[in-house]
Design an enzyme around this catalytic site. Sequence first.
Site, mmCIF file in Angstrom:
data_model
loop_
_atom_site.group_PDB
_atom_site.id
_atom_site.type_symbol
_atom_site.label_atom_id
_atom_site.label_comp_id
_atom_site.label_asym_id
_atom_site.label_seq_id
_atom_site.Cartn_x
_atom_site.Cartn_y
_atom_site.Cartn_z
ATOM 1 N N GLU A 288 52.713 25.471 43.432
ATOM 2 C CA GLU A 288 51.699 25.583 44.600
ATOM 3 C C GLU A 288 50.437 24.982 44.723
ATOM 4 O OE1 GLU A 288 51.287 30.481 45.009
ATOM 5 O OE2 GLU A 288 50.710 30.302 43.319
ATOM 6 N N ASN A 290 46.065 25.992 45.753
ATOM 7 C CA ASN A 290 45.745 27.170 46.250
ATOM 8 C C ASN A 290 44.281 25.883 46.737
ATOM 9 O OD1 ASN A 290 46.334 29.864 45.678
ATOM 10 N ND2 ASN A 290 46.366 28.792 43.386
ATOM 11 N N ARG A 292 41.281 26.577 47.546
ATOM 12 C CA ARG A 292 39.459 27.295 47.437
ATOM 13 C C ARG A 292 39.473 27.135 46.461
ATOM 14 N NH1 ARG A 292 42.142 30.894 44.734
ATOM 15 N NH2 ARG A 292 43.971 31.906 45.292
#
Length: 448
Positions: A288, A290, A292
């Site tokens: 995945e 992220n 941020r």
Amino acid sequence: MFKKILIANRGEIAVRIIRACNEMGIQTVAVYSEVDKEALHTQMADEAICIGSAKSKDSYLNMQNILSATVLTGAEAIHPGYGFLSENSKFAQMCEECNIKYIGPSSQNIDNMGNKLKAREIMIKAGVPVVPGSDGEIANETDALKSADKIGYPVMIKASAGGGGRGIRVVSKVEDLASAFNTAKTEAETAFGDGTMYMEKFIEEPRHIEFQILADEHGNVVHLNERDCSIQRRNQKVIEEAPGAGMSEKLRKQMGEVAIKAAKSINYKNAGTIEFLLDKYGKYYFMEMNTRIQVEHPITEMITGIDLVKAQIRIAAGQVLPYKQEDIKIIGHAIECRINAENPVKNFMPCPGVIKSLHIPGGYGIRVDSAAYQGYKIPPTYDSMIGKLIVHGKDRDEAICKMRRALGEFIIEGVDTNIDFQFKIVNNKDFIKGKFDTGFIGKEFKNI
């Protein structure tokens, strides 16, 4: 450069951002819920404004109130930190529409990577290796049985909108599949309001390796090497280190190049993390992204000398990255322990309450990121993390020795913590040897 930034968060990450802004000469606005009136971030910011009651949905997740606070105080930008609204594409889009700079990626970036099923499809098209899995959404038990039979057991059922270890189940045999699927789907619907599920082959004995990315608004992308986040419980990180123990330069170069390729494939901007599973045979798979700043960003800062929060702000202000990939060097080794108000013996039950006594460790190579202080009341409403203990040494052995010493000095009275549990981990013989995977805690600490 911005003159004033609103921090749409609380706790240690809000304090971290305020400190970076102070050093850059930028004024700060803190937002807080009614229960956080005496929180450290409200005391450190230049201005503080209440945005609602204790419940997250009424305060830190209240987009309208946060945007109103931004306009009212004259802030030009919002830093979302991590958690709460940091990966909410609707909030990023609302900022864009209100002409408020969102210190992070575009709403489209967040939307593309926030849905794990969509992210998987994008990465396949970009030629990034992904874990073998289902062809799209798993709608029901029948679909789940067909996909699992095609993929081969063990399999991992995952929520497309998931995060924090929720909406995930590992299934080893066919008779357990239906129950696990329905439980995970219900959990995802409750936690995220989205019960979309998909399935992947369960990679046995993997390490969780993530690459920190910085991308400016002028097409420049660099990675800041890897972090090993394999020490987890219930898919939630407990200890992180950088660089990864036993990572070869060849593998680091390959994975770093793939991480940059992944970021460029979606025209990514600002800070982000590409997360991989690395199996015992040296094969790696995209898991995945992220979109941020990460909880564990300090260990990357320690080994590169780059302030990631300041980098985020400068990128959002339109500045060009001042370094190229060849300028990024690894300096020593860093480890982070997440210090939580919880009782490991009681199934890691959260332990809110008043911190009656607090002694923070110090010395060369020791850093503590925290919003705690003596007399502070940890509310039951939010995450139980008290702070992060980060150490930096010339190599991994020295970093482990520093962490042992620092954990021994870290005293928190009034609430239960996981400090003793962290001490046991860093003294474990297999951890010291770097012989671990994501199942380490479950295997080594079965009684906890």
